[in-house]
Design a protein around this motif. Sequence first.
Motif, PDB file in Angstrom:
ATOM      1  N   MET A   1       0.855  -1.206   0.000  1.00 30.28           N
ATOM      2  CA  MET A   1       0.000   0.000   0.000  1.00 30.28           C
ATOM      3  C   MET A   1       0.882   1.244   0.000  1.00 30.28           C
ATOM      4  N   VAL A   2       0.493   2.208  -0.757  1.00 32.42           N
ATOM      5  CA  VAL A   2       1.289   3.416  -0.853  1.00 32.42           C
ATOM      6  C   VAL A   2       0.961   4.369   0.295  1.00 32.42           C
ATOM      7  N   GLU A   3       1.944   5.132   0.674  1.00 28.98           N
ATOM      8  CA  GLU A   3       1.729   6.085   1.766  1.00 28.98           C
ATOM      9  C   GLU A   3       0.929   7.287   1.252  1.00 28.98           C
ATOM     10  N   GLU A   4      -0.056   7.687   2.040  1.00 32.73           N
ATOM     11  CA  GLU A   4      -0.872   8.831   1.616  1.00 32.73           C
ATOM     12  C   GLU A   4      -0.063  10.119   1.744  1.00 32.73           C
ATOM     13  N   PRO A   5       0.037  10.896   0.689  1.00 30.38           N
ATOM     14  CA  PRO A   5       0.868  12.112   0.760  1.00 30.38           C
ATOM     15  C   PRO A   5       0.133  13.253   1.481  1.00 30.38           C
ATOM     16  N   ASP A   6       0.865  14.325   1.719  1.00 34.19           N
ATOM     17  CA  ASP A   6       0.224  15.519   2.292  1.00 34.19           C
ATOM     18  C   ASP A   6      -0.900  15.991   1.385  1.00 34.19           C
ATOM     19  N   GLN A   7      -1.907  16.564   2.011  1.00 37.02           N
ATOM     20  CA  GLN A   7      -2.998  17.129   1.215  1.00 37.02           C
ATOM     21  C   GLN A   7      -2.492  18.230   0.293  1.00 37.02           C
ATOM     22  N   GLU A   8      -1.598  19.018   0.858  1.00 33.98           N
ATOM     23  CA  GLU A   8      -1.108  20.161   0.079  1.00 33.98           C
ATOM     24  C   GLU A   8      -0.172  19.694  -1.040  1.00 33.98           C
ATOM     25  N   ILE A   9      -0.382  20.258  -2.209  1.00 33.85           N
ATOM     26  CA  ILE A   9       0.449  19.891  -3.359  1.00 33.85           C
ATOM     27  C   ILE A   9       1.777  20.641  -3.285  1.00 33.85           C
ATOM     28  N   HIS A  10       2.858  19.909  -3.419  1.00 28.35           N
ATOM     29  CA  HIS A  10       4.201  20.512  -3.374  1.00 28.35           C
ATOM     30  C   HIS A  10       4.484  21.235  -4.695  1.00 28.35           C
ATOM     31  N   LYS A  11       5.268  22.295  -4.614  1.00 30.19           N
ATOM     32  CA  LYS A  11       5.543  23.074  -5.835  1.00 30.19           C
ATOM     33  C   LYS A  11       6.341  22.301  -6.876  1.00 30.19           C
ATOM     34  N   LYS A  12       7.058  21.283  -6.409  1.00 31.21           N
ATOM     35  CA  LYS A  12       7.840  20.494  -7.364  1.00 31.21           C
ATOM     36  C   LYS A  12       7.181  19.145  -7.659  1.00 31.21           C
ATOM     37  N   GLU A  13       5.919  19.070  -7.312  1.00 31.30           N
ATOM     38  CA  GLU A  13       5.224  17.799  -7.517  1.00 31.30           C
ATOM     39  C   GLU A  13       5.019  17.517  -9.016  1.00 31.30           C
ATOM     40  N   ILE A  14       5.039  16.230  -9.330  1.00 29.00           N
ATOM     41  CA  ILE A  14       4.757  15.807 -10.712  1.00 29.00           C
ATOM     42  C   ILE A  14       3.429  15.064 -10.706  1.00 29.00           C
ATOM     43  N   VAL A  15       2.519  15.523 -11.557  1.00 29.81           N
ATOM     44  CA  VAL A  15       1.230  14.839 -11.672  1.00 29.81           C
ATOM     45  C   VAL A  15       1.134  14.234 -13.070  1.00 29.81           C
ATOM     46  N   GLY A  16       0.313  13.209 -13.178  1.00 25.91           N
ATOM     47  CA  GLY A  16       0.193  12.530 -14.474  1.00 25.91           C
ATOM     48  C   GLY A  16      -1.253  12.399 -14.906  1.00 25.91           C
ATOM     49  N   ARG A  17      -1.481  12.686 -16.157  1.00 27.94           N
ATOM     50  CA  ARG A  17      -2.809  12.513 -16.742  1.00 27.94           C
ATOM     51  C   ARG A  17      -2.832  11.149 -17.429  1.00 27.94           C
ATOM     52  N   ARG A  18      -3.801  10.332 -17.083  1.00 26.09           N
ATOM     53  CA  ARG A  18      -3.850   8.982 -17.665  1.00 26.09           C
ATOM     54  C   ARG A  18      -4.124   9.045 -19.170  1.00 26.09           C
ATOM     55  N   ALA A  19      -3.401   8.203 -19.889  1.00 22.12           N
ATOM     56  CA  ALA A  19      -3.551   8.169 -21.353  1.00 22.12           C
ATOM     57  C   ALA A  19      -3.870   6.742 -21.793  1.00 22.12           C
ATOM     58  N   PHE A  20      -4.722   6.643 -22.778  1.00 27.02           N
ATOM     59  CA  PHE A  20      -5.226   5.340 -23.207  1.00 27.02           C
ATOM     60  C   PHE A  20      -5.062   5.173 -24.716  1.00 27.02           C
ATOM     61  N   GLY A  21      -4.861   3.912 -25.116  1.00 27.35           N
ATOM     62  CA  GLY A  21      -4.843   3.612 -26.540  1.00 27.35           C
ATOM     63  C   GLY A  21      -3.439   3.503 -27.111  1.00 27.35           C
ATOM     64  N   LYS A  22      -3.392   3.502 -28.427  1.00 31.06           N
ATOM     65  CA  LYS A  22      -2.111   3.363 -29.108  1.00 31.06           C
ATOM     66  C   LYS A  22      -1.441   4.725 -29.278  1.00 31.06           C
ATOM     67  N   ASP A  23      -0.247   4.712 -29.810  1.00 29.43           N
ATOM     68  CA  ASP A  23       0.486   5.963 -30.039  1.00 29.43           C
ATOM     69  C   ASP A  23      -0.367   6.988 -30.784  1.00 29.43           C
ATOM     70  N   LYS A  24      -1.040   6.528 -31.813  1.00 30.19           N
ATOM     71  CA  LYS A  24      -1.793   7.466 -32.644  1.00 30.19           C
ATOM     72  C   LYS A  24      -2.981   8.067 -31.893  1.00 30.19           C
ATOM     73  N   ASP A  25      -3.411   7.433 -30.809  1.00 35.47           N
ATOM     74  CA  ASP A  25      -4.497   7.994 -29.998  1.00 35.47           C
ATOM     75  C   ASP A  25      -3.988   9.074 -29.051  1.00 35.47           C
ATOM     76  N   ILE A  26      -2.706   9.048 -28.788  1.00 39.42           N
ATOM     77  CA  ILE A  26      -2.143   9.933 -27.759  1.00 39.42           C
ATOM     78  C   ILE A  26      -1.285  11.049 -28.349  1.00 39.42           C
TER      79      ILE A  26
END
Lengths: 152, 253
Positions: A1-26
């Motif tokens: 299980m992953v550790e729950e991070p601070d509620q506050e977003i850090h200024k150097k945080e990296i977020v990711g948008r989920r992407a689906f499909g093949k290369d040509k879809d993205i």
Amino acid sequence: MVEEPDQEIHKKEIVGRRAFGKDKDIFSTSDGVRHYKIDVFTDKRSDGLSVDRLGIGEVLAKRVRYLDPLGVAMGQKRGKVFRGWAAVSVTSIHDLVKSTAADGETNVLHAEIMRGDEFPTTRQKRAFAYELCDLARKLEFVESPSYEPEAA
Amino acid sequence: MMLATTRPTVEYDVEPDRIGAPAFVETAANSYIMKAGRDPVPHMPIVTVDPVFGGYDDPNVVSDDDDNRAASEGRQRCQQAIFSYFSKAMPLALATEPLVLSRERKNMFAQDYGWIFATLLGAGNAGAFVGSQLPATASLGLLDATKTSALFDRTAYHAIQSASHMRTMMNSYSATLEPIFASAGYSSSEAYEDGLGALVVDFIRSEDRVTLAIEENEAQLLYSKFGEFKTAEFPEPSASLLAVVEFVEKNIL
């Protein structure tokens, strides 16, 4: 299980948008140079754009392992293979990123890029998506560990 | 032959003056028929959008409250097949208005369309139905085989109409802008939906990117200049092509 991070977003945080499909879809590609398609950073919701918190300063493998099954399950619902994350450093959009509860899944690493106030119209959301596409090009695409190209 | 009441908005491969819209539809439909190994259909009937069909005054529109589950699911499957056809499978070069048959006219059509419908549903989706045929043929086939004109609910009907309209516009924009961008070293992506109601094409030259979005009532250009993101909007895209071209040449390239 992953550790729950601070509620506050850090200024150097990296977020990711989920992407689906093949290369040509993205990606739109020219001579091997890849640009994210606008629809990677759009959705039909009027306000927040869902993202996963991948780490601070770097993408953490532990978080990727925790998030991957959630992405796979979402892909199955959509009938598209989960490919990974278009990663974005929040530094220049820090004020817009909030830690929030996820819709339809348990995800302690969920956050949203809040667009409602700053980008209320469709064309503003599209312009913002264009900016996010450019921002995401500064970091490597984070491939899903369970992605199998031949099965896609 | 029954004549179309409006002209399909197709990019013609031949001069429109030499071959009228009805003849074009007939030729395209028969091309598909012959490809499938059947004899051409003489005097192919041609249908266009009935001004009443799908409108609020159309008594034939099926309500979403329809409690006949089998009929409702069948209708939904047909709608999805058609929508998929229009929005994904249809090559831009064949973009046209959706052509829909009203109940009154349905009986005027020969059963030659029945097999087309069987082909469509047999394939499970309209994506298999690409190439030389027109969307009109698909619509006709679907409507004929279901023996009903009340195939679409209003939402699906207008979504198809809108998607088709945008594809037609994007077709014009792409045909004009692609060579202009190409001369500056840009290559263009295929058109795709952006999730916000627009059709989008990306013009890319290495790290540079210009995105053109076409909505029903607006064209939008997204680009960056000296590291700053820019956007330009043009109302009424059907009348703004020249303005967009001028803007691209003066401000982007």
